[in-house]
Design an enzyme around this catalytic site. Structure first.
Site, PDB file in Angstrom:
ATOM      1  N   ILE A  93       0.856  -1.179   0.000  1.00 62.49           N
ATOM      2  CA  ILE A  93       0.000   0.000   0.000  1.00 62.49           C
ATOM      3  C   ILE A  93       0.893   1.230   0.000  1.00 62.49           C
ATOM      4  O   ILE A  93       1.775   1.364   0.859  1.00 62.49           O
ATOM      5  CB  ILE A  93      -0.935   0.027   1.230  1.00 62.49           C
ATOM      6  CG1 ILE A  93      -1.603  -1.335   1.455  1.00 62.49           C
ATOM      7  CG2 ILE A  93      -1.957   1.144   1.095  1.00 62.49           C
ATOM      8  CD1 ILE A  93      -2.442  -1.837   0.320  1.00 62.49           C
ATOM      9  N   CYS A  94       0.685   2.113  -0.958  1.00 67.02           N
ATOM     10  CA  CYS A  94       1.404   3.388  -1.028  1.00 67.02           C
ATOM     11  C   CYS A  94       2.919   3.159  -0.944  1.00 67.02           C
ATOM     12  O   CYS A  94       3.469   2.399  -1.720  1.00 67.02           O
ATOM     13  CB  CYS A  94       0.893   4.328   0.065  1.00 67.02           C
ATOM     14  SG  CYS A  94       1.332   6.055  -0.181  1.00 67.02           S
ATOM     15  N   THR A  95       3.590   3.783   0.020  1.00 66.69           N
ATOM     16  CA  THR A  95       5.040   3.669   0.109  1.00 66.69           C
ATOM     17  C   THR A  95       5.505   2.345   0.693  1.00 66.69           C
ATOM     18  O   THR A  95       6.718   2.139   0.862  1.00 66.69           O
ATOM     19  CB  THR A  95       5.622   4.826   0.940  1.00 66.69           C
ATOM     20  OG1 THR A  95       5.003   4.842   2.227  1.00 66.69           O
ATOM     21  CG2 THR A  95       5.399   6.161   0.246  1.00 66.69           C
TER      22      THR A  95
END
Length: 203
Positions: A114-116
């Site tokens: 998720i994301c970074t």
């Protein structure tokens, strides 16, 4: 999307989520809410929170997260999620976190960030030679740290084999819905999206 595979997988599908100090809380809670809501409509997901050494952690908002056990104690998960943190990419991913992140991935049917969280997957050696995405604002940094990755900054989420990566924090919800749809088809997933008042599939 493929048809439901529920009949081929007896018992609950374990969704293991890696948490650590500074983890973005919405990266954890958003996808977890999707899988939990899916259970209301006939899915059977079992959500478990892991940390590198089994210790409870503190999220980016200062809220504590209680952990079930450490990464090495987790049996093969069906789905393994690695949320992101504001700390990465601002600093290198610690080797202890990267090494811990790699352990549950070995037995999981699919691995997602998720994301970074993509930076943690990259540091763990799980994105080499693959297409991936992350938050648009740090996509160039991911490409620099993982030069063999093909980073797609404009995608909401990217699938490459059994590896999935997603963009910003709310894209984790989009990705979780896509994973539910793979498992249970569009009808159940549509019910989940309606219950959460989100798009089933954004453009």
């Amino acid at each position: 999307m493929p048809a439901s595979t529920t009949a081929a997988t007896p018992g609950p599908r374990r969704v293991a989520i890696l948490v650590y100090d500074g983890v973005t809380l919405l990266d954890v809670a958003g996808p977890a809410e999707v899988f939990k809501t899916a259970n209301r409509f006939g899915a059977d997901y079992q959500i478990v929170l892991l940390s590198p050494a089994g210790e409870n952690v503190t999220s980016n908002l200062g809220f504590g997260i209680t952990v079930e056990h450490d990464v090495s104690a987790e049996p093969a998960a069906d789905t393994y999620l690695v949320p992101g943190s504001d700390n990465y990419p601002r600093t290198p991913v610690p080797s202890t976190l990267a090494e811990a992140a790699a352990i549950p991935a070995t037995g999981a049917r699919r691995v997602a960030s998720i994301c970074t969280g993509a930076f943690i997957l990259a540091a763990a050696g799980l994105l080499g030679g693959k297409r991936a995405t992350t938050h648009w604002n740090v996509a160039r940094e991911l490409a620099a740290r993982c030069p063999t990755c093909e980073v797609e900054p404009d995608a909401i989420y990217v699938r490459d084999g059994n590896t999935y990566t997603s963009a910003g924090v709310t894209a984790g919800i989009d990705l979780a819905l896509a994973l539910v749809e793979e498992d249970h088809g569009p009808d159940l997933t549509r019910d989940v999206a309606r219950a959460l008042v989100v798009y089933m599939q954004r453009a």
